[in-house]
Enzyme design. Structure first.
Site, PDB file in Angstrom:
ATOM      1  N   ASN A   9       0.864  -1.178   0.000  1.00  0.00           N
ATOM      2  CA  ASN A   9       0.000   0.000   0.000  1.00  0.00           C
ATOM      3  C   ASN A   9       0.901   1.228   0.000  1.00  0.00           C
ATOM      4  O   ASN A   9       1.444   1.593   1.034  1.00  0.00           O
ATOM      5  CB  ASN A   9      -0.891  -0.036   1.257  1.00  0.00           C
ATOM      6  CG  ASN A   9      -1.765   1.201   1.365  1.00  0.00           C
ATOM      7  OD1 ASN A   9      -1.865   1.988   0.436  1.00  0.00           O
ATOM      8  ND2 ASN A   9      -2.394   1.372   2.523  1.00  0.00           N
ATOM      9  N   TRP A  10       1.035   1.821  -1.170  1.00  0.00           N
ATOM     10  CA  TRP A  10       1.929   2.990  -1.285  1.00  0.00           C
ATOM     11  C   TRP A  10       1.351   4.218  -0.599  1.00  0.00           C
ATOM     12  O   TRP A  10       2.037   5.202  -0.402  1.00  0.00           O
ATOM     13  CB  TRP A  10       2.162   3.337  -2.750  1.00  0.00           C
ATOM     14  CG  TRP A  10       2.986   2.385  -3.552  1.00  0.00           C
ATOM     15  CD1 TRP A  10       3.422   1.130  -3.188  1.00  0.00           C
ATOM     16  CD2 TRP A  10       3.492   2.607  -4.883  1.00  0.00           C
ATOM     17  NE1 TRP A  10       4.150   0.568  -4.207  1.00  0.00           N
ATOM     18  CE2 TRP A  10       4.213   1.452  -5.260  1.00  0.00           C
ATOM     19  CE3 TRP A  10       3.392   3.651  -5.788  1.00  0.00           C
ATOM     20  CZ2 TRP A  10       4.837   1.329  -6.506  1.00  0.00           C
ATOM     21  CZ3 TRP A  10       4.008   3.536  -7.025  1.00  0.00           C
ATOM     22  CH2 TRP A  10       4.731   2.384  -7.374  1.00  0.00           C
ATOM     23  N   LYS A  11       0.073   4.203  -0.306  1.00  0.00           N
ATOM     24  CA  LYS A  11      -0.625   5.374   0.241  1.00  0.00           C
ATOM     25  C   LYS A  11      -0.386   6.584  -0.669  1.00  0.00           C
ATOM     26  O   LYS A  11      -0.303   6.429  -1.889  1.00  0.00           O
ATOM     27  CB  LYS A  11      -0.194   5.639   1.683  1.00  0.00           C
ATOM     28  CG  LYS A  11      -0.285   4.383   2.554  1.00  0.00           C
ATOM     29  CD  LYS A  11      -0.148   4.664   4.006  1.00  0.00           C
ATOM     30  CE  LYS A  11      -0.101   3.353   4.761  1.00  0.00           C
ATOM     31  NZ  LYS A  11      -0.198   3.508   6.181  1.00  0.00           N
ATOM     32  N   HIS A  98      -9.590   0.753   4.579  1.00  0.00           N
ATOM     33  CA  HIS A  98      -8.345   0.986   5.319  1.00  0.00           C
ATOM     34  C   HIS A  98      -8.659   1.905   6.503  1.00  0.00           C
ATOM     35  O   HIS A  98      -9.483   2.811   6.394  1.00  0.00           O
ATOM     36  CB  HIS A  98      -7.296   1.627   4.396  1.00  0.00           C
ATOM     37  CG  HIS A  98      -5.938   1.642   5.014  1.00  0.00           C
ATOM     38  ND1 HIS A  98      -5.579   2.563   5.968  1.00  0.00           N
ATOM     39  CD2 HIS A  98      -4.869   0.825   4.844  1.00  0.00           C
ATOM     40  CE1 HIS A  98      -4.327   2.314   6.353  1.00  0.00           C
ATOM     41  NE2 HIS A  98      -3.881   1.257   5.690  1.00  0.00           N
ATOM     42  N   GLU A 100      -7.186   4.329   7.704  1.00  0.00           N
ATOM     43  CA  GLU A 100      -7.005   5.768   7.440  1.00  0.00           C
ATOM     44  C   GLU A 100      -8.241   6.333   6.748  1.00  0.00           C
ATOM     45  O   GLU A 100      -8.642   7.466   7.014  1.00  0.00           O
ATOM     46  CB  GLU A 100      -5.734   5.981   6.597  1.00  0.00           C
ATOM     47  CG  GLU A 100      -4.484   5.756   7.434  1.00  0.00           C
ATOM     48  CD  GLU A 100      -3.274   5.299   6.658  1.00  0.00           C
ATOM     49  OE1 GLU A 100      -3.266   5.400   5.421  1.00  0.00           O
ATOM     50  OE2 GLU A 100      -2.315   4.839   7.308  1.00  0.00           O
ATOM     51  N   GLU A 171      -5.670  -5.446  10.263  1.00  0.00           N
ATOM     52  CA  GLU A 171      -4.679  -4.405  10.530  1.00  0.00           C
ATOM     53  C   GLU A 171      -5.006  -3.721  11.857  1.00  0.00           C
ATOM     54  O   GLU A 171      -5.850  -2.800  11.887  1.00  0.00           O
ATOM     55  CB  GLU A 171      -4.683  -3.367   9.413  1.00  0.00           C
ATOM     56  CG  GLU A 171      -4.354  -3.920   8.052  1.00  0.00           C
ATOM     57  CD  GLU A 171      -3.725  -2.861   7.161  1.00  0.00           C
ATOM     58  OE1 GLU A 171      -2.590  -3.061   6.747  1.00  0.00           O
ATOM     59  OE2 GLU A 171      -4.377  -1.838   6.916  1.00  0.00           O
ATOM     60  N   GLY A 177       1.928   2.033  10.815  1.00  0.00           N
ATOM     61  CA  GLY A 177       2.833   3.187  10.706  1.00  0.00           C
ATOM     62  C   GLY A 177       3.438   3.629  12.020  1.00  0.00           C
ATOM     63  O   GLY A 177       4.042   4.694  12.105  1.00  0.00           O
ATOM     64  N   SER A 216       3.110  -2.336  10.413  1.00  0.00           N
ATOM     65  CA  SER A 216       4.560  -2.287  10.634  1.00  0.00           C
ATOM     66  C   SER A 216       5.259  -3.620  10.341  1.00  0.00           C
ATOM     67  O   SER A 216       6.211  -3.983  11.036  1.00  0.00           O
ATOM     68  CB  SER A 216       4.879  -1.815  12.065  1.00  0.00           C
ATOM     69  OG  SER A 216       4.360  -0.523  12.266  1.00  0.00           O
ATOM     70  N   GLY A 237       2.626  -1.280   4.343  1.00  0.00           N
ATOM     71  CA  GLY A 237       2.643   0.150   4.049  1.00  0.00           C
ATOM     72  C   GLY A 237       4.067   0.632   3.802  1.00  0.00           C
ATOM     73  O   GLY A 237       4.623   0.460   2.725  1.00  0.00           O
ATOM     74  N   GLY A 238       4.668   1.201   4.838  1.00  0.00           N
ATOM     75  CA  GLY A 238       5.986   1.831   4.705  1.00  0.00           C
ATOM     76  C   GLY A 238       7.022   0.971   4.003  1.00  0.00           C
ATOM     77  O   GLY A 238       7.746   1.452   3.115  1.00  0.00           O
TER      78      GLY A 238
HETATM   79  C1  PEP Z   1      -0.993  -0.072   5.992  1.00  0.00           C
HETATM   80  O1  PEP Z   1      -1.108   1.131   5.843  1.00  0.00           O
HETATM   81  O2  PEP Z   1      -1.820  -0.840   5.481  1.00  0.00           O
HETATM   82  C2  PEP Z   1       0.146  -0.558   6.778  1.00  0.00           C
HETATM   83  C3  PEP Z   1       0.135  -1.794   7.183  1.00  0.00           C
HETATM   84  O3  PEP Z   1       1.149   0.352   7.023  1.00  0.00           O
HETATM   85  P1  PEP Z   1       2.556   0.053   7.728  1.00  0.00           P
HETATM   86  O4  PEP Z   1       3.089  -1.229   7.159  1.00  0.00           O
HETATM   87  O5  PEP Z   1       3.407   1.228   7.373  1.00  0.00           O
HETATM   88  O6  PEP Z   1       2.284  -0.063   9.190  1.00  0.00           O
END
Ligand code: PEP
Length: 254
Positions: A9-11, A98, A100, A171, A177, A216, A237-238
């Site tokens: 997920n590049w966001k 998601h 967010e 999640e 994040g 994470s 994500g990251g």
């Molecule tokens: C996400 O946004 O779906 C996610 C899992 O982010 P991160 O891996 O950065 O925690």
């Protein structure tokens, strides 16, 4: 065997040049290093969707994903993107719900039900996100019921045939994040509970549904998380913004 999936997920990250560089690195590394039965999904910001697919057409296990779709098929909704538009750009997957989007755009279970219907009606595979907040987790009880409730409210109206197409992503919001990761015991507990909950409605089909972990995840913790019997991959994500990390996470899959 259930589908093993690592979705990035590049966001709201990556310019065109950065995105093109990242995709070509991921595709090249995937060719040599990732098992053929591992599904990689790149969920890019919408403007990348136009060119991205052409960059990995030769790589059978790399797929294109969007990060959201509108609940209606078309209309006067400036700035929004519908499932039929995504499909016309050969998008395969779409992240829905998601945390967010639930938080910043006030997406409700009811709205996500409609978005799921739109995605499925247009042959997009929903990666349906669910998860509890830190305060719900810290309350010590009720968080499993809350997460199962998100699935009931948005997905349990689906026929078995439709539900079979959905991918779930657990999640925990407190792990997204933040650098905090659910322990493998915490992840397995929730994933097993979700599978049992799905079985209560859809029976044996529950064993065919891929349930991804997100929060994470990184190369150092992915092997332990992915070793859990009910964890079928990750939503990343990251770490999906770095080709080496993303591929190393994919290599940790069973
Ligand atoms: C996400 O946004 O779906 C996610 C899992 O982010 P991160 O891996 O950065 O925690």
């Amino acid at each position: 065997m259930r589908k093993q999936i690592v979705a990035g997920n590049w966001k709201m990250n990556m310019t065109k040049e950065e995105g093109q560089a990242l995709i070509s690195e991921v595709v090249n590394m995937a060719k040599d290093e990732v098992k053929a039965n591992t599904i990689l999904v790149l969920c890019t910001p919408a403007p990348h969707l136009g060119y991205a697919k052409r960059m990995f057409q030769s790589q059978a296990n790399v797929f294109l994903g969007a990060q959201d779709c509108h609940e209606k098929a078309s209309g006067a909704y400036t700035g929004e993107i519908s499932a039929p538009i995504l499909k016309s750009f050969e998008v395969d997957y779409v992240i829905l719900g998601h945390s967010e989007r639930r938080e910043y755009f006030k997406e409700s279970d009811e709205l996500l039900k409609a978005k799921t219907d739109q995605a499925l009606a247009n042959n997009l595979i929903p990666i349906f996100c669910c998860g509890e907040s830190l305060s719900q987790r810290q309350a010590g009880s009720g968080f499993i019921e809350f997460v199962c409730g998100q699935i009931t409210n948005s997905l349990f109206h689906l026929s078995a045939e439709q539900f079979a197409k959905v991918v779930i992503a657990y999640e925990p919001i407190w792990a997204i994040g933040t650098g905090l990761t659910a322990s493998s015991e915490q992840a397995q507990e929730m994933h097993a509970a979700l599978r049992k909950h799905i079985a209560s409605k859809y029976g044996e089909l529950a064993n065919e549904i891929s349930i991804l972990y997100g929060g994470s995840a990184k190369p150092s913790n992915a092997p332990e998380l992915f070793a859990c019997p009910d964890v079928d991959g990750g939503l990343i994500g990251g770490a999906s913004l770095k080709s080496r990390d993303f591929i190393d996470i994919a290599k940790a899959l069973k």
